[in-house]
Design a protein around this motif. Structure first.
Motif, PDB file in Angstrom:
ATOM      1  N   LEU A   1       1.108   4.366  -2.968  1.00  0.00           N
ATOM      2  CA  LEU A   1       0.909   5.798  -2.785  1.00  0.00           C
ATOM      3  C   LEU A   1       2.215   6.554  -3.010  1.00  0.00           C
ATOM      4  CD1 LEU A   1      -1.758   5.243  -0.105  1.00  0.00           C
ATOM      5  CD2 LEU A   1      -2.144   6.574  -2.173  1.00  0.00           C
TER       6      LEU A   1
ATOM      7  N   VAL B   1      -9.092   2.836  -1.234  1.00  0.00           N
ATOM      8  CA  VAL B   1      -8.620   1.851  -0.253  1.00  0.00           C
ATOM      9  C   VAL B   1      -9.582   1.785   0.928  1.00  0.00           C
ATOM     10  CG1 VAL B   1      -6.822   1.378   1.471  1.00  0.00           C
ATOM     11  CG2 VAL B   1      -6.170   1.966  -0.873  1.00  0.00           C
ATOM     12  N   VAL B   2     -10.017   2.954   1.400  1.00  0.00           N
ATOM     13  CA  VAL B   2     -10.953   2.975   2.525  1.00  0.00           C
ATOM     14  C   VAL B   2     -12.250   2.245   2.138  1.00  0.00           C
ATOM     15  CG1 VAL B   2     -12.353   4.469   3.997  1.00  0.00           C
ATOM     16  CG2 VAL B   2      -9.969   5.077   3.522  1.00  0.00           C
TER      17      VAL B   2
ATOM     18  N   ALA C   1      -3.772  10.371  -6.114  1.00  0.00           N
ATOM     19  CA  ALA C   1      -3.423   9.735  -4.844  1.00  0.00           C
ATOM     20  C   ALA C   1      -4.574   9.839  -3.851  1.00  0.00           C
ATOM     21  CB  ALA C   1      -2.160  10.368  -4.265  1.00  0.00           C
ATOM     22  N   ALA C   2      -5.219  11.013  -3.803  1.00  0.00           N
ATOM     23  CA  ALA C   2      -6.348  11.192  -2.888  1.00  0.00           C
ATOM     24  C   ALA C   2      -7.470  10.213  -3.254  1.00  0.00           C
ATOM     25  CB  ALA C   2      -6.851  12.630  -2.956  1.00  0.00           C
TER      26      ALA C   2
ATOM     27  N   ALA D   1      -6.489   6.638  -2.320  1.00  0.00           N
ATOM     28  CA  ALA D   1      -6.594   6.444  -0.868  1.00  0.00           C
ATOM     29  C   ALA D   1      -8.056   6.288  -0.457  1.00  0.00           C
ATOM     30  CB  ALA D   1      -5.946   7.615  -0.134  1.00  0.00           C
ATOM     31  N   ASP D   2      -8.939   7.101  -1.036  1.00  0.00           N
ATOM     32  CA  ASP D   2     -10.372   6.948  -0.755  1.00  0.00           C
ATOM     33  C   ASP D   2     -10.858   5.562  -1.151  1.00  0.00           C
ATOM     34  OD1 ASP D   2     -10.795   9.432   0.303  1.00  0.00           O
ATOM     35  OD2 ASP D   2     -11.451  10.350  -1.574  1.00  0.00           O
TER      36      ASP D   2
ATOM     37  N   GLY E   1      -1.508  14.292  -7.409  1.00  0.00           N
ATOM     38  CA  GLY E   1      -2.122  14.583  -6.113  1.00  0.00           C
ATOM     39  C   GLY E   1      -3.577  14.130  -6.058  1.00  0.00           C
TER      40      GLY E   1
ATOM     41  N   CYS F   1     -11.712  -1.472   2.146  1.00  0.00           N
ATOM     42  CA  CYS F   1     -11.677  -1.974   3.525  1.00  0.00           C
ATOM     43  C   CYS F   1     -13.094  -2.155   4.059  1.00  0.00           C
ATOM     44  CB  CYS F   1     -10.909  -1.020   4.448  1.00  0.00           C
ATOM     45  SG  CYS F   1      -9.149  -0.931   4.097  1.00  0.00           S
TER      46      CYS F   1
ATOM     47  N   GLN G   1       0.841  -1.203   0.000  1.00  0.00           N
ATOM     48  CA  GLN G   1       0.000   0.000   0.000  1.00  0.00           C
ATOM     49  C   GLN G   1       0.880   1.259   0.000  1.00  0.00           C
ATOM     50  OE1 GLN G   1      -3.469   2.674   2.109  1.00  0.00           O
ATOM     51  NE2 GLN G   1      -2.985   0.791   3.174  1.00  0.00           N
ATOM     52  N   ALA G   2       1.910   1.231   0.844  1.00  0.00           N
ATOM     53  CA  ALA G   2       2.810   2.386   0.918  1.00  0.00           C
ATOM     54  C   ALA G   2       3.489   2.624  -0.434  1.00  0.00           C
ATOM     55  CB  ALA G   2       3.852   2.166   2.017  1.00  0.00           C
TER      56      ALA G   2
END
Lengths: 391, 391
Positions: free
Chosen positions: B180, B202-203, B195-196, B199-200, B192, B206, B176-177
Motif C-alpha cells: 500500500l 485484501v479484505v 490503493a482503495a 485494500a478492498d 488513490g 481474508c 502488506q504495508a
C-alpha cells in the motif's frame, strides 16, 4: 549506572512544562486498557490536566467512533464479527456489547496535533486519519496477542482464544487493509503522504515486535539497554509519533513541523513505556488491575530490569541469579526480593529519570512546532495523562 | 448434476476466442509454482500462445523485479531477511539465491491490462501497481502457509518452518504495508483509487481464506457447491480481477471498463481454480510435481469433489462414504477408487465444463472493454496460460 542515579534521583517523570515544577501523582494505567474516566488525583493541577485529557479522549470517541464503526460494519460477516468482538462492541456470540475499545489515546493525539497546528478545521479534516491510526493499532494488538499467546486484553479473552489463531490473523490483516483504505479514499491532499507514513510505521512496528519476541527468547545477560530502548521506540514510540505526525500533515504543516510532532510522540511514547514498566513491577494492583510484580514473575526483560542488570552492581549480580531461575508459582517473597534487587541496582530510579528526560525531550520537540502554550495544551495534557506515575 | 453433463460434456475449458475453436492441450501448472519456461505443447497454436505468455511473463519480471527488490531491500534487517527468503532471493542463512519468486502472473496481468487500455505508456505507468499486487499476493501466501501449516512452497520450506510463526506473520504484515506504500507514494492520479481497490481486495482475500479454513473443518456433506465457488472467487478470482482492474485504472480507463477488466480477471481466476482442482486429482505427477490424487488423500473439498458429492448419484453416495474415512497412507487403490467415484458422479466433466464457461464469460467481459483482438491478445494469452489443461 550508579552515576546517573545520583544525577537524577530527585527528578520526576511528570511533564516538566512551564510553571508546573514538582511532582504530579495520580492513576497510571496502560495507554489502552480500560475506559477513560476521572479518578481522584492528589495534586489539584494534575486533576485539572487529567480532566482536560479525559475531555479530549471523550470528544475523540464521539468524533472517531461513528467512522470507525462504519468501517468495521463494511467488513464481510466473518471478519466483522471478530473485529466487533475485539473492539468490545459485540460479545463472542455476536450480541451487542457496551464497548470497551480502549482509551483512544492514539486517535486523540492525531486530533490534538491537527488542532494544535490547524485549529478546529484541522481537527475535522483529520478524523479519518485518526480512525486509520486506531485501526492500525488494533491490527497489531490482534497479531501480537497471537504471537505472545496472551489470553486476555481489556479484561476480556483475546480474539484468538475465542475465534482461533487463523481468524485472529485474518481479522488483523483486514484491519490493516481498512486503515490504509480510509486514507486511500480520502480526497484531502495530505492523505497520500499520511498513508505512506502510516505504512512505514507498520513496518517499524513489525520490526519492533520481532525484536521483542526475539529478546524474550534470549538470556537476560545477552540483552543490552540500547536494544530494549530501540525496541520500545519501534513498538510503542513509533505509532504515537506517527499519530502526531498525521495530525500535523492534515493541518497542512511543513516537513519540519511534521518531524517535530513525530519526535514529540516518540519521546512521549518512550516515557509512557518506561513508566508502564515501572508499574509492571511496583504498581498497586488495586489501581493497575494486574498482580504486583507480574512482569518479574514472567521474567520479562523490561526497561528497569535490563537497566538494573547492566548496572555492574552487586544487586545486578543477585538479580541475574534470580532471573536465571524460573518463577515458582505463589512465591511472593521471591518477587519482593527480585523487585528489591532491581531497585537496589538502580533500575527504578533510572527508569523514572529516563522517563522525565524523555518527557522533557518531547516537550522540547513540541515547542519547535507549537511555541504557543495554549495551542500545545491538548497534546501536553494527553502526554501527561499516559505517563502519570502510580507513586 | 447429470443434466449439465450432457449440456457441456463436449466443451473445452480452453479460451474460446475468435478463430480458435477446438481443444487446446498443454502443460498446466500452479499459477505460482515453478518458473515460467517453455514446455513442449501438442497443438501448434497453443505453443504460439504459450510462447506469447512466456514472453510477457519474462518481460514482467524484467520490469517488476528491480522495483520489487528495492522495496524489499528497504525493510529493516529482520523483516528483509524473511522477505528475501520467501521470494527466493536468499537462502535461509542469508546468502544470495538464484530466485524463484513464482511466475509473476498477477503483475503480468496488471501490465497487460494497462497495455490493452493505455498502450506502452500505460504499461510504464503501471509498474508500481504491478509490484503492489505481487506484494499483496506474497503477504497472503506467508499468512496462509502459517494458517494451513503448509510446509513447502515453490519447492522450498515455507518461511514459518524456517523463521517461526511470529516472524512469518510479521513479514506478511510488513509486505502488506509495503504494497500500500508503493501506491501511496505514487503521484499518478490513479494511485488513490488503485490503493482503495487493492485494500478492498485484501479484505475479500481474508474472507475467502476464512471460508476455506472453515470449510475444511466441516463434514463434506455440509459444504455446498455455491459456497466453494464463492470461496474460490474470493480467494483466487478477487486478486486476479484486482490486478486487471488496477492496470485499467492506471491506463485511465473509466468505471465501466475497470469493472469489465475486474470481471475478466475474476472469471479467468475461477477457470484457473477449476482446472487446478482437476489437476489436483487427475494431473500427471511428472508434469505437476505433485503426487496424483494428493487432494483426494487430503480429503480436500475441491470443486470437482463437492460437485460430485452434490450430484445425487449413486457414485456420490460411494464418494461420501470414502471421504468419511481418513486416507490410509500408501493406499493407492483407494485413491483410484475415489477418483473414479468423483468422475462417475460427474465431478470431472462438470469442472471442465464450468472452467470453459468461466473462460467464455471472461472473454465476454474483456470484449466489453477491449473489443480489438490485437489489444486483447496479451490478456488472453495469460488467461490461456494459467488455465491450460493437463489432458
Amino acid at each position: 549506572m550508579a552515576e546517573f542515579m545520583t544525577e537524577t534521583e530527585q527528578r520526576s517523570p511528570a511533564v516538566p512544562h512551564p510553571g508546573t515544577a514538582g511532582e504530579r501523582r495520580g492513576r497510571t494505567g496502560d495507554a489502552d486498557a480500560g475506559q477513560a474516566g476521572g479518578h481522584p488525583e492528589r495534586h489539584p493541577e494534575a486533576r485539572l490536566e487529567g480532566q482536560e485529557a479525559v475531555a479530549l479522549l471523550e470528544r475523540t470517541r464521539t468524533l472517531v467512533d461513528p467512522e470507525l464503526r462504519a468501517a468495521l460494519e463494511s467488513l464481510p460477516g466473518s471478519m466483522r464479527r471478530i473485529a466487533l468482538y475485539h473492539f468490545g462492541w459485540q460479545h463472542a456470540d455476536g450480541t451487542p456489547a457496551r464497548g470497551n475499545a480502549g482509551k483512544a489515546i492514539r486517535p486523540a493525539l492525531v486530533l490534538a496535533a491537527a488542532t494544535a497546528l490547524g485549529g478546529p478545521a484541522g481537527r475535522t479534516a483529520a478524523v479519518r486519519a485518526a480512525v486509520a491510526v486506531e485501526l492500525v493499532h488494533n491490527f497489531t494488538l490482534l497479531h501480537d496477542d497471537v504471537m505472545d499467546r496472551d489470553a486476555s486484553r481489556r479484561h476480556r479473552p483475546t480474539a484468538w482464544t475465542v475465534f482461533g489463531t487463523a481468524d485472529a490473523i485474518l481479522a488483523g490483516d483486514a484491519l490493516q487493509a481498512l486503515a490504509l483504505r480510509m486514507l486511500a479514499e480520502d480526497p484531502h491532499p495530505a492523505s497520500g503522504p499520511a498513508a505512506a507514513r502510516l505504512a512505514d510505521c507498520v513496518v517499524e512496528l513489525c520490526a519492533g515486535q520481532h525484536t521483542d519476541v526475539d529478546m524474550e527468547r534470549r538470556a537476560p545477560g545477552e540483552v543490552t539497554l540500547d536494544e530494549v530502548l530501540a525496541m520500545a521506540e519501534a513498538k510503542t514510540g513509533a505509532l504515537l509519533g506517527c499519530a502526531c505526525a498525521l495530525g500535523a500533515l492534515y493541518a497542512g504543516a511543513d516537513g519540519e513541523d511534521v518531524a517535530a510532532l513525530d519526535g514529540f510522540g516518540r519521546q512521549a511514547g518512550l516515557a509512557f513505556q518506561l513508566i508502564d514498566d515501572v508499574i509492571g513491577i511496583w504498581g498497586d494492583p488495586r489501581r493497575t488491575g494486574k498482580p504486583a510484580g507480574a512482569d518479574l514473575a514472567a521474567r520479562k526483560k523490561s526497561l528497569p530490569v535490563v537497566a538494573a542488570l547492566s548496572s555492574g552492581t552487586e544487586a545486578a549480580a543477585e538479580l541475574a541469579e534470580l532471573y536465571d531461575e524460573p518463577y515458582v508459582s505463589g512465591d511472593a517473597e521471591g518477587i519482593v526480593r527480585t523487585a528489591l534487587a532491581v531497585e537496589r541496582a538502580g533500575g527504578r530510579d533510572w527508569a523514572q529519570a529516563e522517563a522525565a528526560d524523555r518527557m522533557a525531550r518531547a516537550v522540547q520537540e513540541l515547542s519547535r512546532a507549537v511555541p504557543a502554550p495554549e495551542a500545545a495544551g491538548g497534546l501536553l495534557a494527553l502526554a501527561e495523562f499516559v505517563t502519570r506515575r502510580s507513586g
